[in-house]
Design a protein around this motif. Structure first.
Motif, PDB file in Angstrom:
ATOM      1  N   ALA A  76       0.804  -1.218   0.000  1.00 43.21           N
ATOM      2  CA  ALA A  76       0.000   0.000   0.000  1.00 43.21           C
ATOM      3  C   ALA A  76       0.838   1.269   0.000  1.00 43.21           C
ATOM      4  N   GLY A  77       2.128   1.175   0.338  1.00 45.30           N
ATOM      5  CA  GLY A  77       2.991   2.345   0.306  1.00 45.30           C
ATOM      6  C   GLY A  77       3.488   2.681  -1.084  1.00 45.30           C
ATOM      7  N   VAL A  78       3.210   1.813  -2.054  1.00 47.09           N
ATOM      8  CA  VAL A  78       3.611   2.030  -3.446  1.00 47.09           C
ATOM      9  C   VAL A  78       2.411   2.551  -4.223  1.00 47.09           C
ATOM     10  N   HIS A  79       2.632   3.490  -5.110  1.00 42.45           N
ATOM     11  CA  HIS A  79       1.542   4.024  -5.926  1.00 42.45           C
ATOM     12  C   HIS A  79       1.211   3.028  -7.038  1.00 42.45           C
ATOM     13  N   GLN A  80      -0.006   2.549  -6.998  1.00 40.28           N
ATOM     14  CA  GLN A  80      -0.463   1.521  -7.924  1.00 40.28           C
ATOM     15  C   GLN A  80      -1.532   2.082  -8.856  1.00 40.28           C
ATOM     16  N   LEU A  81      -2.006   1.222  -9.776  1.00 35.58           N
ATOM     17  CA  LEU A  81      -2.971   1.628 -10.803  1.00 35.58           C
ATOM     18  C   LEU A  81      -2.426   2.828 -11.582  1.00 35.58           C
ATOM     19  N   ALA A  82      -1.107   2.858 -11.755  1.00 31.79           N
ATOM     20  CA  ALA A  82      -0.439   4.045 -12.295  1.00 31.79           C
ATOM     21  C   ALA A  82      -0.613   4.154 -13.806  1.00 31.79           C
ATOM     22  N   GLU A  83      -0.742   5.397 -14.253  1.00 28.33           N
ATOM     23  CA  GLU A  83      -0.801   5.731 -15.680  1.00 28.33           C
ATOM     24  C   GLU A  83       0.021   7.003 -15.889  1.00 28.33           C
ATOM     25  N   LYS A  84       0.650   7.077 -17.051  1.00 25.81           N
ATOM     26  CA  LYS A  84       1.471   8.259 -17.330  1.00 25.81           C
ATOM     27  C   LYS A  84       1.481   8.508 -18.823  1.00 25.81           C
ATOM     28  N   ALA A  85       1.340   9.782 -19.190  1.00 25.78           N
ATOM     29  CA  ALA A  85       1.396  10.171 -20.592  1.00 25.78           C
ATOM     30  C   ALA A  85       1.890  11.604 -20.665  1.00 25.78           C
ATOM     31  N   ALA A  86       2.592  11.922 -21.757  1.00 25.78           N
ATOM     32  CA  ALA A  86       3.069  13.288 -21.946  1.00 25.78           C
ATOM     33  C   ALA A  86       1.873  14.221 -22.125  1.00 25.78           C
ATOM     34  N   TRP A  87       1.917  15.372 -21.493  1.00 20.70           N
ATOM     35  CA  TRP A  87       0.844  16.356 -21.617  1.00 20.70           C
ATOM     36  C   TRP A  87       1.403  17.634 -22.252  1.00 20.70           C
ATOM     37  N   ILE A  88       2.307  18.316 -21.571  1.00 26.73           N
ATOM     38  CA  ILE A  88       2.975  19.493 -22.145  1.00 26.73           C
ATOM     39  C   ILE A  88       4.481  19.275 -21.930  1.00 26.73           C
ATOM     40  N   PRO A  89       5.105  18.441 -22.740  1.00 25.32           N
ATOM     41  CA  PRO A  89       6.514  18.082 -22.503  1.00 25.32           C
ATOM     42  C   PRO A  89       7.449  19.286 -22.461  1.00 25.32           C
ATOM     43  N   GLY A 133      -4.398   7.559  -0.837  1.00 27.12           N
ATOM     44  CA  GLY A 133      -5.109   8.088  -1.999  1.00 27.12           C
ATOM     45  C   GLY A 133      -6.309   7.233  -2.366  1.00 27.12           C
ATOM     46  N   LEU A 134      -6.140   5.911  -2.327  1.00 26.46           N
ATOM     47  CA  LEU A 134      -7.247   5.017  -2.649  1.00 26.46           C
ATOM     48  C   LEU A 134      -8.389   5.181  -1.657  1.00 26.46           C
ATOM     49  N   ALA A 135      -8.066   5.300  -0.361  1.00 27.33           N
ATOM     50  CA  ALA A 135      -9.112   5.474   0.656  1.00 27.33           C
ATOM     51  C   ALA A 135      -9.909   6.748   0.411  1.00 27.33           C
ATOM     52  N   LEU A 136      -9.231   7.825   0.024  1.00 29.92           N
ATOM     53  CA  LEU A 136      -9.930   9.091  -0.212  1.00 29.92           C
ATOM     54  C   LEU A 136     -10.726   9.063  -1.514  1.00 29.92           C
ATOM     55  N   VAL A 137     -10.242   8.335  -2.513  1.00 25.69           N
ATOM     56  CA  VAL A 137     -11.026   8.153  -3.737  1.00 25.69           C
ATOM     57  C   VAL A 137     -12.315   7.396  -3.424  1.00 25.69           C
ATOM     58  N   MET A 148     -12.375  15.453  -7.782  1.00 22.90           N
ATOM     59  CA  MET A 148     -11.965  14.870  -6.502  1.00 22.90           C
ATOM     60  C   MET A 148     -11.139  13.608  -6.727  1.00 22.90           C
ATOM     61  N   VAL A 149     -11.612  12.744  -7.605  1.00 23.97           N
ATOM     62  CA  VAL A 149     -10.860  11.518  -7.906  1.00 23.97           C
ATOM     63  C   VAL A 149      -9.501  11.872  -8.479  1.00 23.97           C
ATOM     64  N   ALA A 150      -9.477  12.817  -9.405  1.00 19.14           N
ATOM     65  CA  ALA A 150      -8.231  13.171 -10.077  1.00 19.14           C
ATOM     66  C   ALA A 150      -7.204  13.763  -9.133  1.00 19.14           C
ATOM     67  N   VAL A 151      -7.638  14.642  -8.213  1.00 18.14           N
ATOM     68  CA  VAL A 151      -6.671  15.318  -7.350  1.00 18.14           C
ATOM     69  C   VAL A 151      -6.031  14.341  -6.365  1.00 18.14           C
ATOM     70  N   PHE A 152      -6.784  13.336  -5.904  1.00 18.27           N
ATOM     71  CA  PHE A 152      -6.211  12.362  -4.980  1.00 18.27           C
ATOM     72  C   PHE A 152      -5.329  11.343  -5.699  1.00 18.27           C
ATOM     73  N   ALA A 153      -5.404  11.328  -7.037  1.00 15.82           N
ATOM     74  CA  ALA A 153      -4.582  10.393  -7.815  1.00 15.82           C
ATOM     75  C   ALA A 153      -3.422  11.072  -8.533  1.00 15.82           C
ATOM     76  N   ALA A 154      -3.402  12.406  -8.563  1.00 10.94           N
ATOM     77  CA  ALA A 154      -2.401  13.138  -9.347  1.00 10.94           C
ATOM     78  C   ALA A 154      -0.993  12.866  -8.837  1.00 10.94           C
ATOM     79  N   ARG A 155      -0.094  12.565  -9.765  1.00  5.12           N
ATOM     80  CA  ARG A 155       1.311  12.313  -9.414  1.00  5.12           C
ATOM     81  C   ARG A 155       2.248  13.280 -10.132  1.00  5.12           C
ATOM     82  N   ASP A 156       1.705  14.349 -10.651  1.00  2.00           N
ATOM     83  CA  ASP A 156       2.473  15.429 -11.266  1.00  2.00           C
ATOM     84  C   ASP A 156       2.084  16.709 -10.531  1.00  2.00           C
ATOM     85  N   VAL A 157       3.072  17.458 -10.071  1.00  2.00           N
ATOM     86  CA  VAL A 157       2.793  18.634  -9.242  1.00  2.00           C
ATOM     87  C   VAL A 157       1.963  19.665 -10.002  1.00  2.00           C
TER      88      VAL A 157
END
Length: 522
Positions: A60-73, A87-91, A139-148
């Motif tokens: 649970a300390g590892v970020h799972q269900l991860a997705e990543k794609a270039a947005w504004i490189p 994050g999962l609990a808050l989602v 709400m879902v997105a902000v608790f899952a965001a991994r880009d500042v």
């Protein structure tokens, strides 16, 4: 190996599509906006549960269900999502509260504008439920965001639906409350933006320069700069939380906002502040976090006592609940900055449990106000004889707010206080008086509104309907389940707490009397 199904992106897109469908409903079909929105929210809940089943709680300390794609490189911005246990609990909290809020609003917002103007059939509620679905996606997105930068965009974007939910659908003072909420939030966001830009300039930069995983441990700043950037983030999160002395927007907002808006705002959105402290401030600025911790702990203790004292003196039921949340958020911040595994676990769990108890309190209070036509506590009396089920649900939600053993908030508050006692004994002892204040503001309110003789001037009242019982029933059930078997949630937050302490660079302090609630030694 087949690609992993994009669960988090799906959870973000589904409510957005649902909102678009609701807004696109033609003429006569607009009266079906409520069932369509509830259907979308229930689908979202099922998808979230299925996604959670694929989450490995042993990691649970590892970020799972991860997705990543270039947005504004060219600016180093990525679309990156992933959740650890917190994050999962808050989602899950977000997707649970949303359909309940929609169901609670089934008979709210008739086709008459507060200014007295008639609105075309179904249009008014259509806008309200669509805004709730948009807010759910954020709400879902902000608790899952991994880009500042992605996190910052969501942090600011959430203001838009909330502003309109307050300003267009609230009470007589809705415009003042909406503008005050917006100004406070924008001020915090502006300060945070300066910190976001400075963080990028001192990080590794590149196409993925805003990725949190790339920034942790790779930011080269002087001590002074790190502390200033930490303060930029912390001030924004303290306003959102809210903490004393930047809390004043919350009571006004809770008093004027629709009940469902208050549930999502206080029950979920304000957690973005404490979630940001835990997942951004601590790992990105470890030295500054250690430096600021003593002062923040003092502010947290003040929030606990101040919120409790102000709650006791309130005449308006909604303002009272808002001030109780100022006190509860003080406990959450206290546990985060005490820097012990037990206290951080307690704070993480507190974020979820507070959403359940406060959500139930706001909803039941809303049902009461809808019946009596007044939010003033003194306008009620003897209601347990008139509406016994409503009185009973209010009492259970109130007892959860005061952390009665057997209800979910007891476990989280106990962990915060015990964990804090291991590192800051004086702060823990003083904060414990917040428990006494909670007993006073909950029990005195119940006594004034629900016990004694029935007031002669009360309008005729019916008890909770079947629909309303379906609204509060799941929340009470969740509070009982997590109260007697908290390991369901603790398994999600235990490992992230250890990871956080490692990132901050502090040695854990485990009180000898502290045992995990599921019985194993900590």
């Amino acid at each position: 190996m087949p690609a992993q199904f994009p669960w988090l992106t799906t959870l973000i897109v589904v409510p957005l599509l649902g909102a678009a469908v609701v807004w696109a409903l033609p003429g006569a079909a607009r009266r079906h906006a409520r069932p369509v929105a509830i259907g979308v929210a229930l689908v979202e809940l099922v998808l979230a549960v299925v996604a959670a089943l694929s989450f490995d709680t042993s990691q649970a300390g590892v970020h799972q269900l991860a997705e990543k794609a270039a947005w504004i490189p060219s600016l180093g911005v990525s679309y990156a999502v992933g959740v650890d246990g917190v994050g999962l609990a808050l989602v899950l909290l977000s997707v649970l509260l949303t359909p309940l809020v929609l169901l609670a609003a089934w008979r709210e917002h008739p086709d008459v504008h507060p200014d007295g103007l008639h609105v075309e059939g179904g249009s008014r509620i259509r806008h309200y439920v669509a805004l709730i679905l948009v807010l759910e996606a954020f709400m879902v997105a902000v608790f899952a965001a991994r880009d500042v930068f992605f996190f910052y965009v969501l942090f600011e974007a959430m203001l838009i639906p909330v502003y309109f939910m307050i300003g267009a659908f609230g009470g007589a003072g809705r415009r003042y409350a909406a503008v005050k909420f917006l100004l406070f939030s924008l001020a915090g966001g502006l300060v945070m933006l300066v910190g976001v830009i400075t963080l990028y300039l001192h990080g590794p930069r590149g196409d993925e320069g805003f990725l949190i995983d790339n920034l942790v441990g790779n930011v080269s700043m002087s001590t002074t700069t790190q502390r200033l950037v930490f303060l930029a983030f912390f001030i924004a999160f303290a306003i959102k939380a809210p903490m004393w002395p930047v809390h004043t927007w919350l009571p006004d907002t809770a008093e004027q906002a629709p009940v469902g808006t208050s549930v999502l705002l206080v029950g979920v959105l304000d957690k973005v502040g404490t979630f940001g402290m835990l997942t951004l401030c601590l790992p990105l600025f470890p030295e500054a976090s250690r430096w600021a911790a003593p002062v923040i702990i003092v502010l947290a203790v003040i929030s606990i006592l101040y919120g409790g004292l102000l709650a006791i003196g309130q005449q308006d039921l909604m303002r009272l609940i808002a001030y109780t949340s100022v006190s509860h958020f003080g406990f959450i911040v206290l546990g985060i900055f005490a820097f012990t595994s037990v206290s951080v676990q307690g704070s993480s769990l507190y974020m979820v449990n507070h959403g359940l108890s406060t959500g139930a309190l706001f909803l039941v209070a809303g049902f009461l106000v809808a019946r009596s036509g007044s939010a003033r506590i003194s306008d009620h009396g003897g209601l347990q004889k008139v509406v016994p089920v409503l009185a009973g649900t209010f009492l259970v939600a109130g007892l959860s707010a005061l952390s009665l053993p057997g209800l979910s908030t007891f476990v989280s508050e106990f962990l915060v206080l015990v964990g804090t006692f291991g590192a800051y004994k004086a702060a823990a002892v003083v904060a414990a008086f917040g428990v006494v204040l909670a007993a006073l503001y909950v029990l005195l309110t119940y006594q004034r509104a629900f016990t004694g003789p029935v007031r002669d001037d009360l309008p005729p009242m019916k008890d909770l309907t079947l629909r309303e019982r379906w609204v509060v029933g799941p929340l009470i059930a969740a509070m009982l389940v997590l109260g007697f078997y908290p390991a369901l949630a603790l398994d999600l937050v235990r490992e992230p707490a250890s990871v956080t302490l490692e990132q901050v660079g502090v040695d854990d302090v485990t009180p000898t009397l502290a045992l995990s609630v599921d019985g194993s030694d900590q």
